[in-house]
Design a protein around this motif. Sequence first.
Motif, PDB file in Angstrom:
ATOM      1  N   ALA A   1       5.637  -9.660  10.332  1.00  0.00           N
ATOM      2  CA  ALA A   1       6.273 -10.003   9.066  1.00  0.00           C
ATOM      3  C   ALA A   1       5.436  -9.541   7.881  1.00  0.00           C
ATOM      4  O   ALA A   1       5.978  -9.201   6.837  1.00  0.00           O
ATOM      5  CB  ALA A   1       6.510 -11.504   8.982  1.00  0.00           C
ATOM      6  N   ARG A   2       4.123  -9.514   8.045  1.00  0.00           N
ATOM      7  CA  ARG A   2       3.250  -9.063   6.965  1.00  0.00           C
ATOM      8  C   ARG A   2       3.539  -7.614   6.602  1.00  0.00           C
ATOM      9  O   ARG A   2       3.405  -7.209   5.462  1.00  0.00           O
ATOM     10  CB  ARG A   2       1.800  -9.212   7.389  1.00  0.00           C
ATOM     11  N   ASN A   3       3.962  -6.801   7.575  1.00  0.00           N
ATOM     12  CA  ASN A   3       4.209  -5.389   7.347  1.00  0.00           C
ATOM     13  C   ASN A   3       5.656  -5.074   6.983  1.00  0.00           C
ATOM     14  O   ASN A   3       5.992  -3.925   6.783  1.00  0.00           O
ATOM     15  CB  ASN A   3       3.819  -4.589   8.591  1.00  0.00           C
TER      16      ASN A   3
ATOM     17  N   PRO B   1       8.927  -4.437   4.804  1.00  0.00           N
ATOM     18  CA  PRO B   1       9.033  -3.888   3.439  1.00  0.00           C
ATOM     19  C   PRO B   1       9.190  -4.954   2.349  1.00  0.00           C
ATOM     20  O   PRO B   1       8.647  -4.795   1.254  1.00  0.00           O
ATOM     21  CB  PRO B   1      10.255  -2.992   3.517  1.00  0.00           C
ATOM     22  N   ARG B   2       9.886  -6.034   2.599  1.00  0.00           N
ATOM     23  CA  ARG B   2      10.080  -7.025   1.534  1.00  0.00           C
ATOM     24  C   ARG B   2       8.814  -7.833   1.265  1.00  0.00           C
ATOM     25  O   ARG B   2       8.702  -8.483   0.230  1.00  0.00           O
ATOM     26  CB  ARG B   2      11.232  -7.968   1.884  1.00  0.00           C
ATOM     27  N   ASN B   3       7.849  -7.802   2.177  1.00  0.00           N
ATOM     28  CA  ASN B   3       6.604  -8.560   2.003  1.00  0.00           C
ATOM     29  C   ASN B   3       5.456  -7.694   1.514  1.00  0.00           C
ATOM     30  O   ASN B   3       4.336  -8.173   1.407  1.00  0.00           O
ATOM     31  CB  ASN B   3       6.224  -9.231   3.317  1.00  0.00           C
ATOM     32  N   ARG B   4       5.695  -6.439   1.254  1.00  0.00           N
ATOM     33  CA  ARG B   4       4.613  -5.551   0.801  1.00  0.00           C
ATOM     34  C   ARG B   4       4.378  -5.664  -0.663  1.00  0.00           C
ATOM     35  O   ARG B   4       5.139  -6.012  -1.451  1.00  0.00           O
ATOM     36  CB  ARG B   4       4.926  -4.109   1.164  1.00  0.00           C
TER      37      ARG B   4
END
Length: 72
Positions: free
Chosen positions: A65-67, A69-72
């Motif tokens: 989840a860290r990677n 797109p919405r969390n970048r």
Amino acid sequence: MARPFGFSYAQQGDGTVVITHRGRSAGTLRGPRASKFLTEVESGDAQLVMARWTGAYKFGNERMARNHPRNR
């Protein structure tokens, strides 16, 4: 120390480390395990490390989840 995901830890004078989640005790580490935890928490993402050490790392998708797109 307040954390965004609710985990925090405190090192006591005798070397014991107490991990709390949202104000409640989630684990206590002593001796070599406490030393290993402190080394690991300093070198990585502290929230993920504490979640894994307390057994709250149950879903397996936290790292992915860290990677996303919405969390970048």
